[in-house]
Design an enzyme around this catalytic site. Sequence first.
Site, PDB file in Angstrom:
ATOM      1  CB  SER A  75      -0.908   0.032   1.232  1.00  0.00           C
ATOM      2  OG  SER A  75      -1.670  -1.143   1.321  1.00  0.00           O
TER       3      SER A  75
HETATM    4  N1  SAH Z   1      -0.945  -4.910   3.971  1.00  0.00           N
HETATM    5  C1  SAH Z   1      -0.237  -5.230   2.766  1.00  0.00           C
HETATM    6  C2  SAH Z   1      -1.047  -4.857   1.546  1.00  0.00           C
HETATM    7  C3  SAH Z   1      -1.070  -5.989   0.592  1.00  0.00           C
HETATM    8  S1  SAH Z   1      -2.218  -5.923  -0.726  1.00  0.00           S
HETATM    9  C4  SAH Z   1       1.152  -4.620   2.765  1.00  0.00           C
HETATM   10  O1  SAH Z   1       1.478  -3.857   3.691  1.00  0.00           O
HETATM   11  O2  SAH Z   1       1.965  -4.939   1.884  1.00  0.00           O
HETATM   12  C5  SAH Z   1      -3.524  -6.919  -0.109  1.00  0.00           C
HETATM   13  C6  SAH Z   1      -3.213  -8.337   0.254  1.00  0.00           C
HETATM   14  O3  SAH Z   1      -4.438  -8.938   0.683  1.00  0.00           O
HETATM   15  C7  SAH Z   1      -2.704  -9.203  -0.895  1.00  0.00           C
HETATM   16  O4  SAH Z   1      -1.500  -9.791  -0.521  1.00  0.00           O
HETATM   17  C8  SAH Z   1      -3.788 -10.246  -1.077  1.00  0.00           C
HETATM   18  O5  SAH Z   1      -3.302 -11.527  -1.442  1.00  0.00           O
HETATM   19  C9  SAH Z   1      -4.416 -10.283   0.306  1.00  0.00           C
HETATM   20  N2  SAH Z   1      -5.777 -10.821   0.362  1.00  0.00           N
HETATM   21  C10 SAH Z   1      -6.815 -10.626  -0.499  1.00  0.00           C
HETATM   22  N3  SAH Z   1      -7.901 -11.295  -0.088  1.00  0.00           N
HETATM   23  C11 SAH Z   1      -7.553 -11.926   1.074  1.00  0.00           C
HETATM   24  C12 SAH Z   1      -8.249 -12.785   1.984  1.00  0.00           C
HETATM   25  N4  SAH Z   1      -9.526 -13.143   1.797  1.00  0.00           N
HETATM   26  N5  SAH Z   1      -7.570 -13.242   3.058  1.00  0.00           N
HETATM   27  C13 SAH Z   1      -6.271 -12.905   3.285  1.00  0.00           C
HETATM   28  N6  SAH Z   1      -5.570 -12.120   2.453  1.00  0.00           N
HETATM   29  C14 SAH Z   1      -6.200 -11.614   1.376  1.00  0.00           C
END
Ligand code: SAH
Length: 226
Positions: A75
């Site tokens: 993000s």
């Molecule tokens: N907080 C992260 C942002 C990653 S983007 C950071 O600091 O880098 C969002 C993430 O959510 C992705 O890795 C994606 O695989 C995950 N995601 C999407 N749906 C999900 C679910 N149902 N359960 C767990 N993770 C999920």
Amino acid sequence: MIVPLRLRPADVGIGMTGQRARDRLIDDLRGSGIADERVLNAIRTVPRHRFVEEALASRAYENNALPIGHGQTISQPWVVAKMTEALLKNAPRRVLEVGTGSGYQAAILAALGLDVFTVERIGDLLRSARKRFRALGLHVRSKHDDGRIGWPEEAPFDAIIVTAAGPALVDALLAQLAPGGVLVAPVGASSGQALLCLRKDAEGDVASEDLGAVSFVPLLSGVVDR
Ligand code: SAH
């Protein structure tokens, strides 16, 4: 207070990933309304360049989202700051994150001394994130699962942060929020969402505040091994 991190010389030196680049980012965040010094301090301290591929390290202190593989993104720092600021207002101890991704948001929360539980559905991303937590000496509990079911065995949480976008709030997550707790999540269409901050009062009633427009990758169901 920031938890002491295991840093390398390059994490604190000069150049594109050094202190000057970070100070510029902090000025930028301050200019866009982030005022909580604890949050700014955590962002200044946690080496974001270690949460992206080496080829992107020189861009790690720009105020932008960056790709982390598997079609996912780390993000934008402003979004991380905004969500963290909203959570801290509640003085939480136990925090659940849905969507570990690179592990950066979880690392920021752990550096602030919170007990962090994070769930990721893509196995490869979770393995990389765990290596980063270990290398930095951060204690984060994590699980490979569909985060929409939360982490019932560890509930309730004082705060829940969802870092992927769904069309509606997830009831199971709201149920795992302690009375007085705060949940921050992007809610809306895949093209763009509202960043919502929900507060559950002692009676279990929920009040919602809109923190602004954001754009997250989608919250998906099921798990992926690789
Ligand atoms: N907080 C992260 C942002 C990653 S983007 C950071 O600091 O880098 C969002 C993430 O959510 C992705 O890795 C994606 O695989 C995950 N995601 C999407 N749906 C999900 C679910 N149902 N359960 C767990 N993770 C999920």
